[in-house]
Write an enzyme that holds these catalytic residues in place. Structure first.
Site, mmCIF file in Angstrom:
data_model
loop_
_atom_site.group_PDB
_atom_site.id
_atom_site.type_symbol
_atom_site.label_atom_id
_atom_site.label_comp_id
_atom_site.label_asym_id
_atom_site.label_seq_id
_atom_site.Cartn_x
_atom_site.Cartn_y
_atom_site.Cartn_z
ATOM 1 N N ASN A 14 0.841 -1.210 0.000
ATOM 2 C CA ASN A 14 0.000 0.000 0.000
ATOM 3 C C ASN A 14 0.871 1.254 0.000
ATOM 4 O OD1 ASN A 14 -3.068 -0.470 0.186
ATOM 5 N ND2 ASN A 14 -2.203 -2.041 1.527
ATOM 6 N N HIS A 110 -8.885 -0.694 5.416
ATOM 7 C CA HIS A 110 -9.292 -1.998 5.949
ATOM 8 C C HIS A 110 -9.791 -2.871 4.795
ATOM 9 C CE1 HIS A 110 -10.646 -4.872 8.919
ATOM 10 N NE2 HIS A 110 -11.738 -5.019 8.179
HETATM 11 C C1 GRF Z 1 -3.375 -4.747 3.779
HETATM 12 O O1 GRF Z 1 -4.178 -5.838 3.515
HETATM 13 C C2 GRF Z 1 -4.176 -3.700 4.506
HETATM 14 O O2 GRF Z 1 -5.515 -3.677 4.143
HETATM 15 C C3 GRF Z 1 -4.061 -4.140 5.917
HETATM 16 O O3 GRF Z 1 -2.753 -4.624 6.032
HETATM 17 C C4 GRF Z 1 -2.271 -5.063 4.768
HETATM 18 C C5 GRF Z 1 -0.993 -4.345 4.495
HETATM 19 O O4 GRF Z 1 -0.294 -4.806 3.396
HETATM 20 N N1 GRF Z 1 -4.473 -3.092 6.817
HETATM 21 P P1 GRF Z 1 0.975 -4.005 2.875
HETATM 22 O O5 GRF Z 1 1.998 -3.943 3.977
HETATM 23 O O6 GRF Z 1 0.534 -2.634 2.442
HETATM 24 O O7 GRF Z 1 1.493 -4.811 1.708
#
Ligand code: GRF
Length: 208
Positions: A14, A110
């Site tokens: 993300n 989320h």
């Molecule tokens: C994602 O699934 C987000 O929705 C959750 O934690 C995960 C993080 O993944 N809150 P990344 O570290 O961004 O790859």
């Protein structure tokens, strides 16, 4: 110019979506002033380094107890004083004091359509396991403001994603990331930076 701090714990896909969107101009009027991780081994830190963004570690292991870690996290954020704090896979419960100090200015992603499959115990793969177990045909992701309770703050953006026959939690997680999370979080930041999405006190006013 919106100054945003991004808090991470893991792989940081993300975060990568945010960094890419800033570079490509999908997010405008925004500077990522800091990436902070509670986990020294988080690959997200490498992503920040590669993008030339300031990054640091604040590990609970360096503190005698939870309360001192929480105080240090809050104080670090107050010293940084970003306009927006983005939780991008940050697996730390945000201290109440920090939520008060940044009321309406902390957002979280989320991986479900809140209010389904959220709250206590719903994190990581558990969210998708529960969605598949219940047999929903649609899941998705939600960007919301962080308030005092878990996953309960005003909803800013949501995107639905189809659940397909034969999905495993891993497959569904990946589809939700690709189709929803990596689109939604940059879009929320751009909307906030450019005045299309209310945040701060205004986020609560809108929701009431
Ligand atoms: C994602 O699934 C987000 O929705 C959750 O934690 C995960 C993080 O993944 N809150 P990344 O570290 O961004 O790859």
């Amino acid at each position: 110019m919106l100054r945003a701090a991004v808090l991470v714990s893991g792989g940081g896909t993300n975060l990568q979506a945010i960094l890419d969107a800033v570079r490509s101009g999908k997010i405008t009027n925004t500077e990522i002033s800091l990436v902070l991780s509670n986990n020294p081994g988080a690959y997200a830190l490498k992503r920040a380094e590669n993008a030339g963004v300031p990054h640091e570690v604040l590990s609970p292991d360096s503190f005698p107890d939870r309360a001192s870690f929480e105080r240090a996290l809050t104080e670090r954020m107050q010293a940084e004083n970003p306009d927006l704090i983005v939780l991008a896979g940050f697996l730390v419960k945000i201290p109440a004091e920090m939520i008060r100090a940044f009321r309406g200015r902390i957002i979280n992603i989320h991986p479900s359509l809140i209010p389904s499959f959220c709250g206590r115990g719903f994190y990581g793969l558990k969210v998708h396991e529960a969605a598949l177990k219940r047999g929903v045909k649609v899941s998705g992701a939600t960007v919301h403001i962080v308030d005092e309770n878990l996953d309960s703050g005003p909803i800013l953006l949501q995107k639905a994603v189809e659940v397909k026959p034969g999905d495993t939690p891993e497959i569904l997680q990946r589809r939700i990331m690709e189709q929803a999370e990596w689109v939604l979080l940059p879009s929320a930041i751009d909307g906030i930076a450019n005045g299309r999405i209310p945040y701060g006190e205004a986020a609560f006013a809108e929701a009431e």
